[in-house]
Design a protein around this motif. Structure first.
Motif, PDB file in Angstrom:
ATOM      1  N   MET A   1       0.847  -1.175   0.000  1.00  0.00           N
ATOM      2  CA  MET A   1       0.000   0.000   0.000  1.00  0.00           C
ATOM      3  C   MET A   1       0.889   1.233   0.000  1.00  0.00           C
ATOM      4  O   MET A   1       1.773   1.353   0.824  1.00  0.00           O
ATOM      5  CB  MET A   1      -0.893  -0.016   1.243  1.00  0.00           C
ATOM      6  CG  MET A   1      -1.783   1.179   1.344  1.00  0.00           C
ATOM      7  SD  MET A   1      -2.760   1.284   2.878  1.00  0.00           S
ATOM      8  CE  MET A   1      -3.326  -0.346   3.118  1.00  0.00           C
ATOM      9  N   ARG A   2       0.651   2.135  -0.931  1.00  0.00           N
ATOM     10  CA  ARG A   2       1.339   3.420  -0.942  1.00  0.00           C
ATOM     11  C   ARG A   2       0.397   4.425  -0.305  1.00  0.00           C
ATOM     12  O   ARG A   2      -0.584   4.839  -0.904  1.00  0.00           O
ATOM     13  CB  ARG A   2       1.645   3.835  -2.387  1.00  0.00           C
ATOM     14  CG  ARG A   2       2.660   2.974  -3.054  1.00  0.00           C
ATOM     15  CD  ARG A   2       3.027   3.519  -4.401  1.00  0.00           C
ATOM     16  NE  ARG A   2       1.898   4.098  -5.103  1.00  0.00           N
ATOM     17  CZ  ARG A   2       1.737   4.081  -6.411  1.00  0.00           C
ATOM     18  NH1 ARG A   2       2.622   3.496  -7.157  1.00  0.00           N
ATOM     19  NH2 ARG A   2       0.698   4.654  -6.978  1.00  0.00           N
ATOM     20  N   ARG A   3       0.671   4.809   0.921  1.00  0.00           N
ATOM     21  CA  ARG A   3      -0.249   5.676   1.653  1.00  0.00           C
ATOM     22  C   ARG A   3      -0.358   7.061   1.028  1.00  0.00           C
ATOM     23  O   ARG A   3      -1.438   7.607   0.895  1.00  0.00           O
ATOM     24  CB  ARG A   3       0.170   5.801   3.105  1.00  0.00           C
ATOM     25  CG  ARG A   3      -0.828   6.632   3.872  1.00  0.00           C
ATOM     26  CD  ARG A   3      -0.642   6.521   5.342  1.00  0.00           C
ATOM     27  NE  ARG A   3      -1.699   7.296   5.978  1.00  0.00           N
ATOM     28  CZ  ARG A   3      -1.562   7.945   7.077  1.00  0.00           C
ATOM     29  NH1 ARG A   3      -0.437   7.916   7.709  1.00  0.00           N
ATOM     30  NH2 ARG A   3      -2.552   8.628   7.577  1.00  0.00           N
ATOM     31  N   ALA A   4       0.736   7.634   0.626  1.00  0.00           N
ATOM     32  CA  ALA A   4       0.710   8.993   0.106  1.00  0.00           C
ATOM     33  C   ALA A   4      -0.189   9.127  -1.115  1.00  0.00           C
ATOM     34  O   ALA A   4      -0.855  10.121  -1.295  1.00  0.00           O
ATOM     35  CB  ALA A   4       2.121   9.459  -0.231  1.00  0.00           C
TER      36      ALA A   4
ATOM     37  N   GLY B   1      -0.073 -13.555 -12.642  1.00  0.00           N
ATOM     38  CA  GLY B   1       0.353 -12.415 -13.432  1.00  0.00           C
ATOM     39  C   GLY B   1      -0.579 -11.220 -13.400  1.00  0.00           C
ATOM     40  O   GLY B   1      -0.208 -10.132 -13.822  1.00  0.00           O
ATOM     41  N   LEU B   2      -1.803 -11.378 -12.894  1.00  0.00           N
ATOM     42  CA  LEU B   2      -2.708 -10.240 -12.796  1.00  0.00           C
ATOM     43  C   LEU B   2      -2.194  -9.284 -11.731  1.00  0.00           C
ATOM     44  O   LEU B   2      -1.788  -9.708 -10.641  1.00  0.00           O
ATOM     45  CB  LEU B   2      -4.128 -10.690 -12.433  1.00  0.00           C
ATOM     46  CG  LEU B   2      -5.133  -9.552 -12.225  1.00  0.00           C
ATOM     47  CD1 LEU B   2      -5.420  -8.840 -13.545  1.00  0.00           C
ATOM     48  CD2 LEU B   2      -6.422 -10.072 -11.613  1.00  0.00           C
ATOM     49  N   SER B   3      -2.178  -8.009 -12.052  1.00  0.00           N
ATOM     50  CA  SER B   3      -1.829  -6.998 -11.065  1.00  0.00           C
ATOM     51  C   SER B   3      -2.827  -5.862 -11.194  1.00  0.00           C
ATOM     52  O   SER B   3      -3.447  -5.677 -12.243  1.00  0.00           O
ATOM     53  CB  SER B   3      -0.401  -6.493 -11.254  1.00  0.00           C
ATOM     54  OG  SER B   3      -0.263  -5.873 -12.504  1.00  0.00           O
ATOM     55  N   ALA B   4      -3.002  -5.131 -10.121  1.00  0.00           N
ATOM     56  CA  ALA B   4      -3.966  -4.037 -10.110  1.00  0.00           C
ATOM     57  C   ALA B   4      -3.533  -2.974  -9.115  1.00  0.00           C
ATOM     58  O   ALA B   4      -2.911  -3.281  -8.098  1.00  0.00           O
ATOM     59  CB  ALA B   4      -5.345  -4.555  -9.749  1.00  0.00           C
TER      60      ALA B   4
ATOM     61  N   GLU C   1     -11.981  -9.898  -7.760  1.00  0.00           N
ATOM     62  CA  GLU C   1     -13.173  -9.517  -8.526  1.00  0.00           C
ATOM     63  C   GLU C   1     -13.196  -8.011  -8.773  1.00  0.00           C
ATOM     64  O   GLU C   1     -13.516  -7.556  -9.878  1.00  0.00           O
ATOM     65  CB  GLU C   1     -14.434  -9.951  -7.791  1.00  0.00           C
ATOM     66  CG  GLU C   1     -14.648 -11.439  -7.770  1.00  0.00           C
ATOM     67  CD  GLU C   1     -15.785 -11.874  -6.847  1.00  0.00           C
ATOM     68  OE1 GLU C   1     -16.430 -11.004  -6.217  1.00  0.00           O
ATOM     69  OE2 GLU C   1     -16.020 -13.086  -6.758  1.00  0.00           O
ATOM     70  N   LEU C   2     -12.869  -7.240  -7.759  1.00  0.00           N
ATOM     71  CA  LEU C   2     -12.842  -5.783  -7.918  1.00  0.00           C
ATOM     72  C   LEU C   2     -11.784  -5.370  -8.939  1.00  0.00           C
ATOM     73  O   LEU C   2     -12.014  -4.457  -9.738  1.00  0.00           O
ATOM     74  CB  LEU C   2     -12.586  -5.103  -6.570  1.00  0.00           C
ATOM     75  CG  LEU C   2     -13.721  -5.198  -5.551  1.00  0.00           C
ATOM     76  CD1 LEU C   2     -13.273  -4.648  -4.195  1.00  0.00           C
ATOM     77  CD2 LEU C   2     -14.968  -4.482  -6.043  1.00  0.00           C
ATOM     78  N   ALA C   3     -10.650  -6.038  -8.918  1.00  0.00           N
ATOM     79  CA  ALA C   3      -9.592  -5.736  -9.886  1.00  0.00           C
ATOM     80  C   ALA C   3     -10.034  -6.077 -11.308  1.00  0.00           C
ATOM     81  O   ALA C   3      -9.861  -5.283 -12.233  1.00  0.00           O
ATOM     82  CB  ALA C   3      -8.313  -6.494  -9.530  1.00  0.00           C
ATOM     83  N   GLU C   4     -10.613  -7.261 -11.478  1.00  0.00           N
ATOM     84  CA  GLU C   4     -11.021  -7.703 -12.810  1.00  0.00           C
ATOM     85  C   GLU C   4     -12.180  -6.877 -13.373  1.00  0.00           C
ATOM     86  O   GLU C   4     -12.273  -6.693 -14.585  1.00  0.00           O
ATOM     87  CB  GLU C   4     -11.429  -9.183 -12.770  1.00  0.00           C
ATOM     88  CG  GLU C   4     -10.269 -10.112 -12.530  1.00  0.00           C
ATOM     89  CD  GLU C   4     -10.680 -11.568 -12.360  1.00  0.00           C
ATOM     90  OE1 GLU C   4      -9.798 -12.428 -12.548  1.00  0.00           O
ATOM     91  OE2 GLU C   4     -11.852 -11.852 -12.035  1.00  0.00           O
ATOM     92  N   GLN C   5     -13.043  -6.379 -12.503  1.00  0.00           N
ATOM     93  CA  GLN C   5     -14.227  -5.640 -12.939  1.00  0.00           C
ATOM     94  C   GLN C   5     -14.102  -4.138 -12.714  1.00  0.00           C
ATOM     95  O   GLN C   5     -15.088  -3.412 -12.801  1.00  0.00           O
ATOM     96  CB  GLN C   5     -15.453  -6.169 -12.200  1.00  0.00           C
ATOM     97  CG  GLN C   5     -15.722  -7.631 -12.432  1.00  0.00           C
ATOM     98  CD  GLN C   5     -16.829  -8.156 -11.530  1.00  0.00           C
ATOM     99  OE1 GLN C   5     -17.685  -7.414 -11.071  1.00  0.00           O
ATOM    100  NE2 GLN C   5     -16.791  -9.437 -11.255  1.00  0.00           N
TER     101      GLN C   5
END
Length: 121
Positions: free
Chosen positions: A1-4, A15-18, A84-88
Motif C-alpha cells: 500500500m502506498r499511503r501517500a 500475473g494479474l496486477s492491479a 473480482e474488484l480488480a477484474e471488474q
C-alpha cells in the motif's frame, strides 16, 4: 500500500496486477454499512474522492481489513473479492459514476477537507 497516493497495489501469482484507489475500495466496501444486510439495501457512498488509507490489517489467510481515514473500518476484503474488484474495475467504476450522476451526488465533498489537530494541555 502506498499511503501517500492512497493506492493499494496487488499482484497475483498468475500475473494479474492491479492498482486500486482508496476511493474505489471505500465505495465498494464489503461492509453492511455500504452493501446493506440483504438484496436491494446497498447504499450509494459519495464524497470519498479524497479518502485515504490509515492502515491494512491481515485477516488470517482470508483477506484484509482496510482502515480508511474517514473512520470507516468495517468489512473484510477477501482476496477473492479484491480479485473480482480488480477484474471488474472499469465497469464497476463506470457504473458508480453513473449512479452518482443519477442521484445528483458528487465524488468530492465540495472542496472542504477536515483535519484533526492535536494540542497539548
Amino acid at each position: 500500500m502506498r499511503r501517500a497516493s492512497s493506492v493499494l497495489e496487488l499482484a497475483w501469482d498468475d500475473g494479474l496486477s492491479a492498482s486500486l484507489s482508496a476511493e474505489f475500495l471505500r465505495v465498494h466496501s464489503p461492509s453492511a454499512e455500504v452493501r446493506g444486510h440483504g438484496p436491494g439495501q446497498a447504499k450509494l457512498v459519495d464524497a470519498k474522492q479524497d479518502v485515504g488509507f490509515v492502515r491494512m490489517e491481515p485477516v488470517g489467510n482470508y483477506g484484509a481489513k482496510l482502515i480508511f481515514d474517514d473512520g470507516h473500518d468495517s468489512g473484510i476484503y477477501s482476496w477473492v473479492l479484491l480479485r473480482e474488484l480488480a477484474e471488474q474495475h472499469d465497469s464497476l467504476w463506470q457504473r458508480y459514476l453513473e449512479q452518482l450522476a443519477e442521484a445528483g451526488k458528487k465524488r468530492s465533498a465540495g472542496g472542504v477537507k477536515l483535519f484533526s489537530v492535536k494540542t497539548e494541555t
